[in-house]
Write a protein that holds these residues in place. Structure first.
Motif, PDB file in Angstrom:
ATOM      1  N   LEU A 192      17.087  14.068 -32.208  1.00  0.00           N
ATOM      2  CA  LEU A 192      16.256  14.379 -33.372  1.00  0.00           C
ATOM      3  C   LEU A 192      15.157  13.333 -33.557  1.00  0.00           C
ATOM      4  O   LEU A 192      14.034  13.661 -33.963  1.00  0.00           O
ATOM      5  CB  LEU A 192      17.121  14.472 -34.625  1.00  0.00           C
ATOM      6  CG  LEU A 192      18.179  15.589 -34.612  1.00  0.00           C
ATOM      7  CD1 LEU A 192      19.014  15.544 -35.886  1.00  0.00           C
ATOM      8  CD2 LEU A 192      17.507  16.955 -34.461  1.00  0.00           C
ATOM      9  N   ALA A 193      15.461  12.072 -33.227  1.00  0.00           N
ATOM     10  CA  ALA A 193      14.438  11.025 -33.322  1.00  0.00           C
ATOM     11  C   ALA A 193      13.307  11.292 -32.332  1.00  0.00           C
ATOM     12  O   ALA A 193      12.125  11.116 -32.653  1.00  0.00           O
ATOM     13  CB  ALA A 193      15.058   9.656 -33.055  1.00  0.00           C
ATOM     14  N   GLY A 194      13.641  11.728 -31.121  1.00  0.00           N
ATOM     15  CA  GLY A 194      12.621  12.081 -30.138  1.00  0.00           C
ATOM     16  C   GLY A 194      11.768  13.248 -30.614  1.00  0.00           C
ATOM     17  O   GLY A 194      10.541  13.242 -30.456  1.00  0.00           O
ATOM     18  N   MET A 195      12.407  14.247 -31.224  1.00  0.00           N
ATOM     19  CA  MET A 195      11.657  15.381 -31.764  1.00  0.00           C
ATOM     20  C   MET A 195      10.697  14.931 -32.852  1.00  0.00           C
ATOM     21  O   MET A 195       9.527  15.334 -32.877  1.00  0.00           O
ATOM     22  CB  MET A 195      12.626  16.427 -32.312  1.00  0.00           C
ATOM     23  CG  MET A 195      13.438  17.163 -31.263  1.00  0.00           C
ATOM     24  SD  MET A 195      14.736  18.222 -31.971  1.00  0.00           S
ATOM     25  CE  MET A 195      13.791  19.243 -33.099  1.00  0.00           C
ATOM     26  N   ALA A 196      11.175  14.072 -33.748  1.00  0.00           N
ATOM     27  CA  ALA A 196      10.339  13.617 -34.866  1.00  0.00           C
ATOM     28  C   ALA A 196       9.162  12.780 -34.375  1.00  0.00           C
ATOM     29  O   ALA A 196       8.017  12.945 -34.818  1.00  0.00           O
ATOM     30  CB  ALA A 196      11.190  12.820 -35.854  1.00  0.00           C
ATOM     31  N   ALA A 197       9.418  11.866 -33.423  1.00  0.00           N
ATOM     32  CA  ALA A 197       8.344  11.010 -32.911  1.00  0.00           C
ATOM     33  C   ALA A 197       7.279  11.825 -32.188  1.00  0.00           C
ATOM     34  O   ALA A 197       6.075  11.600 -32.371  1.00  0.00           O
ATOM     35  CB  ALA A 197       8.930   9.954 -31.973  1.00  0.00           C
ATOM     36  N   ALA A 198       7.707  12.790 -31.366  1.00  0.00           N
ATOM     37  CA  ALA A 198       6.747  13.609 -30.637  1.00  0.00           C
ATOM     38  C   ALA A 198       5.959  14.516 -31.575  1.00  0.00           C
ATOM     39  O   ALA A 198       4.747  14.707 -31.393  1.00  0.00           O
ATOM     40  CB  ALA A 198       7.470  14.442 -29.580  1.00  0.00           C
ATOM     41  N   SER A 199       6.626  15.072 -32.576  1.00  0.00           N
ATOM     42  CA  SER A 199       5.920  15.924 -33.542  1.00  0.00           C
ATOM     43  C   SER A 199       4.858  15.138 -34.290  1.00  0.00           C
ATOM     44  O   SER A 199       3.740  15.621 -34.505  1.00  0.00           O
ATOM     45  CB  SER A 199       6.927  16.530 -34.534  1.00  0.00           C
ATOM     46  OG  SER A 199       7.841  17.388 -33.884  1.00  0.00           O
ATOM     47  N   ALA A 200       5.189  13.895 -34.671  1.00  0.00           N
ATOM     48  CA  ALA A 200       4.214  13.055 -35.371  1.00  0.00           C
ATOM     49  C   ALA A 200       3.039  12.711 -34.465  1.00  0.00           C
ATOM     50  O   ALA A 200       1.872  12.748 -34.888  1.00  0.00           O
ATOM     51  CB  ALA A 200       4.894  11.785 -35.874  1.00  0.00           C
ATOM     52  N   ALA A 201       3.319  12.391 -33.194  1.00  0.00           N
ATOM     53  CA  ALA A 201       2.241  12.064 -32.261  1.00  0.00           C
ATOM     54  C   ALA A 201       1.341  13.277 -32.018  1.00  0.00           C
ATOM     55  O   ALA A 201       0.111  13.147 -31.973  1.00  0.00           O
ATOM     56  CB  ALA A 201       2.826  11.569 -30.945  1.00  0.00           C
ATOM     57  N   ALA A 202       1.951  14.454 -31.853  1.00  0.00           N
ATOM     58  CA  ALA A 202       1.160  15.668 -31.642  1.00  0.00           C
ATOM     59  C   ALA A 202       0.290  15.976 -32.857  1.00  0.00           C
ATOM     60  O   ALA A 202      -0.872  16.377 -32.716  1.00  0.00           O
ATOM     61  CB  ALA A 202       2.086  16.850 -31.340  1.00  0.00           C
ATOM     62  N   ARG A 203       0.846  15.769 -34.041  1.00  0.00           N
ATOM     63  CA  ARG A 203       0.064  16.014 -35.263  1.00  0.00           C
ATOM     64  C   ARG A 203      -1.103  15.037 -35.358  1.00  0.00           C
ATOM     65  O   ARG A 203      -2.233  15.432 -35.690  1.00  0.00           O
ATOM     66  CB  ARG A 203       0.964  15.883 -36.494  1.00  0.00           C
ATOM     67  CG  ARG A 203       0.252  16.177 -37.806  1.00  0.00           C
ATOM     68  CD  ARG A 203       1.196  16.101 -38.980  1.00  0.00           C
ATOM     69  NE  ARG A 203       1.780  14.767 -39.135  1.00  0.00           N
ATOM     70  CZ  ARG A 203       3.038  14.458 -38.858  1.00  0.00           C
ATOM     71  NH1 ARG A 203       3.861  15.388 -38.402  1.00  0.00           N
ATOM     72  NH2 ARG A 203       3.483  13.234 -39.022  1.00  0.00           N
ATOM     73  N   ASP A 204      -0.856  13.757 -35.052  1.00  0.00           N
ATOM     74  CA  ASP A 204      -1.934  12.768 -35.093  1.00  0.00           C
ATOM     75  C   ASP A 204      -3.041  13.114 -34.096  1.00  0.00           C
ATOM     76  O   ASP A 204      -4.235  13.042 -34.421  1.00  0.00           O
ATOM     77  CB  ASP A 204      -1.384  11.369 -34.780  1.00  0.00           C
ATOM     78  CG  ASP A 204      -0.555  10.809 -35.925  1.00  0.00           C
ATOM     79  OD1 ASP A 204      -0.644  11.354 -37.047  1.00  0.00           O
ATOM     80  OD2 ASP A 204       0.189   9.834 -35.694  1.00  0.00           O
TER      81      ASP A 204
END
Length: 345
Positions: free
Chosen positions: A61-73
């Motif tokens: 879940l941490a990997g999902m959250a980090a990647a989602s934040a990077a993609a959004r940025d």
């Protein structure tokens, strides 16, 4: 013939795999896929009831959250740049990967706040050396996944760092030593493929050897082996391992720290460190340590070179375990041939 089952994959390797898998799910930006992964993870914890499973799920879940934040940025940064002028007084800066001069088409990394995007700059005015930090004025357009800044005016704001200056000096030395083959030597030694003619790249690709042109685990491994042999004769085993780790780190940083090379250096450093401390480690654990780059920047999982590097090493580890299980202690004339064929497959 007695066959010993392969040992289980250690927890640290499973955690690394979970984080990478979560990063891929996050970059997919699919709500359905994210909800499915979360639901399956919750079901696993409930059914198995093991604390280690809960930890693995948390890493996923941490990997999902980090990647989602990077993609959004990245999406917001690209939207902010789309077809907009970069005014002379703007706060957008860039770190040049090659020297910039009028008429040059220079790769760089745009930076502004949390934004860090790969870009190509068509320079109209101004000059700056490779590795310098510049302030940009021009027009930014989005072409696929890459930013192109046209009619760019370049204003240096910071000189290149020490490693960038060393790399520039090394490039000039390569040009002197290999006057005819300088483009190929630049690629093999300094991870700079820009000067290689397209027909040469095509021939390497047709031969299935194009990966040899980019600095990766193979190059780092050769350098580490040579350094350890030379230093071992001069300084002894332990001092040679320390010196090899230092040289590998310096080399990888000097060539720009491409993800495959960083992965290989971290893995080889972990193995050398375990020998220094006389603490045994498994190949899976060493691979996991070498594959932690996405913890610093989840975008690394999208780098094809990093993907091939990690999957290639993992395949070699799996093949060695499978060969041990299939062939055991059998010593027939055909065993090495069969083992090699199985490894290749």
């Amino acid at each position: 013939m007695h066959r010993t089952p392969p040992p289980p994959i250690p927890l640290v390797a499973l955690a690394a795999l979970a984080y990478v898998a979560g990063a891929f799910i996050g970059f997919a930006e699919s709500r359905a896929l994210g909800l499915t992964a979360t639901g399956l993870s919750a079901a696993t914890i409930i059914v198995r009831g093991r604390l280690s499973d809960a930890g693995i799920v948390a890493v996923l879940l941490a990997g999902m959250a980090a990647a989602s934040a990077a993609a959004r940025d990245d999406r917001l940064c690209t939207r902010a740049l789309r077809a907009q002028p970069l005014l002379a007084g703007s706060e957008w800066t860039a770190e040049l990967e090659a020297s910039a001069a009028p008429g040059a088409y220079t790769p760089a990394r745009l930076r502004h706040g949390r934004c860090a995007l790969k870009a190509s700059i068509a320079v109209q005015r101004g000059e700056a050396p490779a590795g310098a930090t510049i302030r940009l004025a021009g027009i930014a357009t989005v072409r696929g996944s890459r930013i192109v800044v046209i009619k760019a005016a370049v204003t240096p704001v910071a000189r290149p760092g020490l490693l960038a200056r060393w790399r520039g000096a090394s490039a000039r030395a390569v040009d002197r030593v290999f006057p005819r083959d300088a483009p190929l030597a630049q690629a093999l030694l300094l991870a700079d493929m820009r000067a290689i003619p397209s027909d040469v790249k095509d021939r390497f690709a047709a031969a299935g050897l194009v990966h040899a042109l980019s600095v990766s685990g193979l190059h780092v491994g050769i350098i580490a082996m040579a350094a350890e042999l030379v230093l071992g004769v001069a300084l002894g085993a332990n001092a040679a391992r320390v010196g090899t780790i230092a040289l590998m780190t310096l080399y990888v940083l000097m060539v720009g720290a491409p993800p495959p090379a960083v992965r290989a250096a971290a893995m080889l450093g972990a193995v050398a460190g375990s020998r220094l401390l006389e603490r045994p480690t498994t190949p899976w654990a060493a691979l996991a340590i070498g594959a932690v780059l996405p913890l610093g920047d989840p975008r690394v999982v999208l780098d094809l070179g990093w993907q091939l590097s990690v999957v290639g090493v993992a395949s070699l580890i799996i093949a060695s375990r499978v060969n041990e299980y299939v062939f055991g202690s059998a010593k027939r004339w055909w065993t090495p041939i069969a083992a090699t064929a199985l490894t290749s497959a």
